[in-house]
Write a protein that holds these residues in place. Sequence first.
Motif, PDB file in Angstrom:
ATOM      1  N   GLU A 151       0.821  -1.222   0.000  1.00  0.00           N
ATOM      2  CA  GLU A 151       0.000   0.000   0.000  1.00  0.00           C
ATOM      3  C   GLU A 151       0.849   1.263   0.000  1.00  0.00           C
ATOM      4  O   GLU A 151       0.409   2.313  -0.483  1.00  0.00           O
ATOM      5  CB  GLU A 151      -0.935  -0.016   1.209  1.00  0.00           C
ATOM      6  N   ALA A 152       2.071   1.175   0.522  1.00  0.00           N
ATOM      7  CA  ALA A 152       2.936   2.362   0.558  1.00  0.00           C
ATOM      8  C   ALA A 152       3.219   2.885  -0.844  1.00  0.00           C
ATOM      9  O   ALA A 152       3.367   4.105  -1.035  1.00  0.00           O
ATOM     10  CB  ALA A 152       4.246   2.023   1.268  1.00  0.00           C
ATOM     11  N   PHE A 153       3.274   1.995  -1.816  1.00  0.00           N
ATOM     12  CA  PHE A 153       3.542   2.439  -3.189  1.00  0.00           C
ATOM     13  C   PHE A 153       2.395   3.284  -3.736  1.00  0.00           C
ATOM     14  O   PHE A 153       2.615   4.155  -4.580  1.00  0.00           O
ATOM     15  CB  PHE A 153       3.796   1.232  -4.095  1.00  0.00           C
ATOM     16  N   ASP A 154       1.173   3.026  -3.260  1.00  0.00           N
ATOM     17  CA  ASP A 154       0.031   3.787  -3.770  1.00  0.00           C
ATOM     18  C   ASP A 154       0.039   5.231  -3.290  1.00  0.00           C
ATOM     19  O   ASP A 154      -0.651   6.083  -3.864  1.00  0.00           O
ATOM     20  CB  ASP A 154      -1.282   3.114  -3.338  1.00  0.00           C
ATOM     21  N   ARG A 155       0.785   5.525  -2.244  1.00  0.00           N
ATOM     22  CA  ARG A 155       0.824   6.893  -1.736  1.00  0.00           C
ATOM     23  C   ARG A 155       1.800   7.781  -2.514  1.00  0.00           C
ATOM     24  O   ARG A 155       1.910   8.975  -2.235  1.00  0.00           O
ATOM     25  CB  ARG A 155       1.177   6.884  -0.249  1.00  0.00           C
ATOM     26  N   HIS A 156       2.498   7.201  -3.457  1.00  0.00           N
ATOM     27  CA  HIS A 156       3.422   7.970  -4.297  1.00  0.00           C
ATOM     28  C   HIS A 156       2.992   7.803  -5.749  1.00  0.00           C
ATOM     29  O   HIS A 156       2.853   6.682  -6.238  1.00  0.00           O
ATOM     30  CB  HIS A 156       4.854   7.485  -4.116  1.00  0.00           C
ATOM     31  N   ARG A 157       2.783   8.915  -6.424  1.00  0.00           N
ATOM     32  CA  ARG A 157       2.304   8.902  -7.800  1.00  0.00           C
ATOM     33  C   ARG A 157       3.343   9.513  -8.725  1.00  0.00           C
ATOM     34  O   ARG A 157       3.932  10.557  -8.420  1.00  0.00           O
ATOM     35  CB  ARG A 157       0.989   9.682  -7.908  1.00  0.00           C
ATOM     36  N   ILE A 158       3.570   8.854  -9.854  1.00  0.00           N
ATOM     37  CA  ILE A 158       4.552   9.322 -10.829  1.00  0.00           C
ATOM     38  C   ILE A 158       3.971  10.490 -11.622  1.00  0.00           C
ATOM     39  O   ILE A 158       2.808  10.450 -12.038  1.00  0.00           O
ATOM     40  CB  ILE A 158       4.954   8.170 -11.766  1.00  0.00           C
ATOM     41  N   VAL A 159       4.789  11.518 -11.826  1.00  0.00           N
ATOM     42  CA  VAL A 159       4.395  12.681 -12.613  1.00  0.00           C
ATOM     43  C   VAL A 159       5.266  12.705 -13.864  1.00  0.00           C
ATOM     44  O   VAL A 159       6.391  13.196 -13.842  1.00  0.00           O
ATOM     45  CB  VAL A 159       4.573  13.991 -11.820  1.00  0.00           C
ATOM     46  N   PRO A 160       4.779  12.159 -14.986  1.00  0.00           N
ATOM     47  CA  PRO A 160       5.611  12.075 -16.199  1.00  0.00           C
ATOM     48  C   PRO A 160       5.929  13.446 -16.777  1.00  0.00           C
ATOM     49  O   PRO A 160       5.130  14.378 -16.708  1.00  0.00           O
ATOM     50  CB  PRO A 160       4.735  11.263 -17.161  1.00  0.00           C
ATOM     51  N   ARG A 161       7.131  13.566 -17.360  1.00  0.00           N
ATOM     52  CA  ARG A 161       7.540  14.759 -18.091  1.00  0.00           C
ATOM     53  C   ARG A 161       7.503  14.458 -19.594  1.00  0.00           C
ATOM     54  O   ARG A 161       7.793  13.338 -20.018  1.00  0.00           O
ATOM     55  CB  ARG A 161       8.948  15.185 -17.679  1.00  0.00           C
ATOM     56  N   MET A 162       7.165  15.476 -20.373  1.00  0.00           N
ATOM     57  CA  MET A 162       6.960  15.305 -21.812  1.00  0.00           C
ATOM     58  C   MET A 162       8.069  15.976 -22.625  1.00  0.00           C
ATOM     59  O   MET A 162       8.812  16.821 -22.138  1.00  0.00           O
ATOM     60  CB  MET A 162       5.604  15.873 -22.223  1.00  0.00           C
ATOM     61  N   LEU A 163       8.113  15.597 -23.926  1.00  0.00           N
ATOM     62  CA  LEU A 163       9.016  16.173 -24.917  1.00  0.00           C
ATOM     63  C   LEU A 163      10.478  16.140 -24.462  1.00  0.00           C
ATOM     64  O   LEU A 163      11.215  17.109 -24.572  1.00  0.00           O
ATOM     65  CB  LEU A 163       8.590  17.603 -25.283  1.00  0.00           C
ATOM     66  N   VAL A 164      10.841  14.974 -23.919  1.00  0.00           N
ATOM     67  CA  VAL A 164      12.226  14.711 -23.543  1.00  0.00           C
ATOM     68  C   VAL A 164      12.745  13.612 -24.461  1.00  0.00           C
ATOM     69  O   VAL A 164      12.057  12.600 -24.672  1.00  0.00           O
ATOM     70  CB  VAL A 164      12.333  14.273 -22.065  1.00  0.00           C
ATOM     71  N   ASP A 165      13.923  13.785 -25.001  1.00  0.00           N
ATOM     72  CA  ASP A 165      14.497  12.769 -25.895  1.00  0.00           C
ATOM     73  C   ASP A 165      14.928  11.561 -25.064  1.00  0.00           C
ATOM     74  O   ASP A 165      15.926  11.607 -24.351  1.00  0.00           O
ATOM     75  CB  ASP A 165      15.693  13.355 -26.637  1.00  0.00           C
ATOM     76  N   VAL A 166      14.153  10.488 -25.153  1.00  0.00           N
ATOM     77  CA  VAL A 166      14.473   9.265 -24.419  1.00  0.00           C
ATOM     78  C   VAL A 166      14.612   8.090 -25.389  1.00  0.00           C
ATOM     79  O   VAL A 166      14.391   6.933 -25.014  1.00  0.00           O
ATOM     80  CB  VAL A 166      13.399   8.952 -23.347  1.00  0.00           C
TER      81      VAL A 166
ATOM     82  N   VAL B  71      19.015   5.862 -15.088  1.00  0.00           N
ATOM     83  CA  VAL B  71      18.579   5.610 -13.713  1.00  0.00           C
ATOM     84  C   VAL B  71      18.901   6.790 -12.812  1.00  0.00           C
ATOM     85  O   VAL B  71      18.130   7.128 -11.904  1.00  0.00           O
ATOM     86  CB  VAL B  71      19.232   4.307 -13.185  1.00  0.00           C
ATOM     87  N   GLU B  72      20.042   7.443 -13.041  1.00  0.00           N
ATOM     88  CA  GLU B  72      20.428   8.554 -12.177  1.00  0.00           C
ATOM     89  C   GLU B  72      19.467   9.742 -12.305  1.00  0.00           C
ATOM     90  O   GLU B  72      19.438  10.636 -11.450  1.00  0.00           O
ATOM     91  CB  GLU B  72      21.867   9.008 -12.497  1.00  0.00           C
ATOM     92  N   GLN B  73      18.643   9.755 -13.355  1.00  0.00           N
ATOM     93  CA  GLN B  73      17.656  10.825 -13.539  1.00  0.00           C
ATOM     94  C   GLN B  73      16.312  10.524 -12.853  1.00  0.00           C
ATOM     95  O   GLN B  73      15.410  11.359 -12.880  1.00  0.00           O
ATOM     96  CB  GLN B  73      17.420  11.070 -15.028  1.00  0.00           C
ATOM     97  N   VAL B  74      16.192   9.318 -12.291  1.00  0.00           N
ATOM     98  CA  VAL B  74      14.964   8.951 -11.588  1.00  0.00           C
ATOM     99  C   VAL B  74      15.064   9.561 -10.184  1.00  0.00           C
ATOM    100  O   VAL B  74      15.672   8.990  -9.280  1.00  0.00           O
ATOM    101  CB  VAL B  74      14.778   7.431 -11.519  1.00  0.00           C
ATOM    102  N   THR B  75      14.473  10.735 -10.016  1.00  0.00           N
ATOM    103  CA  THR B  75      14.621  11.485  -8.787  1.00  0.00           C
ATOM    104  C   THR B  75      13.257  11.811  -8.169  1.00  0.00           C
ATOM    105  O   THR B  75      12.206  11.641  -8.801  1.00  0.00           O
ATOM    106  CB  THR B  75      15.390  12.793  -9.046  1.00  0.00           C
ATOM    107  N   ARG B  76      13.313  12.323  -6.966  1.00  0.00           N
ATOM    108  CA  ARG B  76      12.089  12.498  -6.177  1.00  0.00           C
ATOM    109  C   ARG B  76      11.122  13.497  -6.795  1.00  0.00           C
ATOM    110  O   ARG B  76       9.925  13.445  -6.549  1.00  0.00           O
ATOM    111  CB  ARG B  76      12.473  12.941  -4.761  1.00  0.00           C
ATOM    112  N   ASP B  77      11.631  14.448  -7.607  1.00  0.00           N
ATOM    113  CA  ASP B  77      10.740  15.432  -8.202  1.00  0.00           C
ATOM    114  C   ASP B  77       9.814  14.817  -9.251  1.00  0.00           C
ATOM    115  O   ASP B  77       8.903  15.500  -9.751  1.00  0.00           O
ATOM    116  CB  ASP B  77      11.541  16.585  -8.805  1.00  0.00           C
ATOM    117  N   LEU B  78      10.010  13.537  -9.584  1.00  0.00           N
ATOM    118  CA  LEU B  78       9.110  12.853 -10.511  1.00  0.00           C
ATOM    119  C   LEU B  78       7.910  12.219  -9.806  1.00  0.00           C
ATOM    120  O   LEU B  78       7.070  11.590 -10.436  1.00  0.00           O
ATOM    121  CB  LEU B  78       9.880  11.772 -11.288  1.00  0.00           C
ATOM    122  N   LEU B  79       7.860  12.384  -8.495  1.00  0.00           N
ATOM    123  CA  LEU B  79       6.757  11.811  -7.716  1.00  0.00           C
ATOM    124  C   LEU B  79       5.916  12.923  -7.116  1.00  0.00           C
ATOM    125  O   LEU B  79       6.441  13.949  -6.672  1.00  0.00           O
ATOM    126  CB  LEU B  79       7.292  10.924  -6.588  1.00  0.00           C
ATOM    127  N   ALA B  80       4.593  12.691  -7.110  1.00  0.00           N
ATOM    128  CA  ALA B  80       3.684  13.620  -6.431  1.00  0.00           C
ATOM    129  C   ALA B  80       3.565  13.190  -4.982  1.00  0.00           C
ATOM    130  O   ALA B  80       3.416  11.998  -4.700  1.00  0.00           O
ATOM    131  CB  ALA B  80       2.324  13.626  -7.092  1.00  0.00           C
TER     132      ALA B  80
END
Length: 437
Positions: free
Chosen positions: A78-93, A428-437
């Motif tokens: 259930e702890a995972f449900d309390r954190h929501r991913i906020v996707p960013r757009m128009l990034v070259d991936v 992976v190093e770009q997966v940071t906390r600012d991507l979570l609500a």
Amino acid sequence: MTDQPTLSRAQRATTSAVSVGREVQGRIYRAGVFGHRPAVPVEPAALERAAERAMSRQAWSYVAGSAGQQRTARANVEAFDRHRIVPRMLVDVEERDTSVELFGRRLPAPLLFAPVGVLEMAHRDADLAVAEAARQLGLPMVLSTQASVPMEQVAARLGDAPRWFQLYWSREDELVDSFVRRAEQIGSEAIVVTLDTHVLGWRTRDLDLAYLPFARGQGIAQYTSDPVFRRLVAERAAAGPSGEPTPRPTAAAVRALVSMARHWPGDTWGNLRSPLPRAAVETFLDVFSRSSLSWADLAYLRERTALPILLKGIQDPRDAALALDHGVDGIVVSNHGGRQVDGAIGSLDALPGIVEEVDGRVPVLFDSGVRSGADAFKALALGARAVLVGRPWVYGLALAGARGVREVMEDLWAELDLTMALSGVGGVEQVTRDLLA
């Protein structure tokens, strides 16, 4: 269904050459054109249901069960449900890199096979099947002290794949020394000391079945293959019976004795007439773990190995600070998948405070509750360097052996890769906390 081609080790080492997510996804859909489906369900809940149908009641209770009313196990998920991913757009991936470096080794993904004991309850190939999957994927396997196969045999199956050794600190320091020496000899790259199981938790499902696999000789192959342990067993057998009255034999007791005989090295029939198999179980139950262990004892281990030492089971930032004070090389935030303390904090809820306390001085890894690549993404975003996965691949093992293990971990890796892409993350190093609500 015949095995479909998978990514080569070279491709996995450089994920920019080909997207793991697209490759796995495309392979499944292409096979579907010919009427073939994956060997194991991709959807986590379906995977769990299928594994429950495939496993014995005792095996399912041991693997899937947790402490008490299962509240900590639920809290982990259930702890995972309390954190929501906020996707960013128009990034070259277009090119992505899922690799991560740990203790001088570049791993193709931030995923490890968590140490899980008594795998023979899930599949006859047990640890060897997991080693085969780890070898194919190039992901690290953390070998369990409670394995069903001696570490030397598992290491041979691993080939050149990385391996760590998980240590339950025995009451017998000489046995600890022997385990560590053997772990070094098989090429282990780290020692992971599990702190939270110095006694077994109150596991209600196992208690209702009155079933402890170790009491039947299961899951003690590291011990029965160890020269120090075998000496302790011989000394116990030579001392003769304890003097306690022997209960009347029952069919269940006979089955337990046969199991003990099968799990002691040598001929099963000969072992049935020997005191050694039963003495081995009694010795194991006596020496399994130490509740007197303290922070000061870590110096003892440091004197005996130059390998990185990680502590698994940290949930409190104060313990993380003490770990740093005592010179550990890494921390695994874990509550043993909820198997030890009922009503404890969810492991993901504990992660941010520990990451903040550690402040990058040593790697912080995460364990407990990961069921998907999106879960792994969230743990990485909250500061974990890598994630240990346990129950899901055990379910795959129960359903399809080595292939099931491989597919579960490959699916999780693929979803992590695609989640990175869809969130605007190229590494992976770009997966940071600012991507979570």
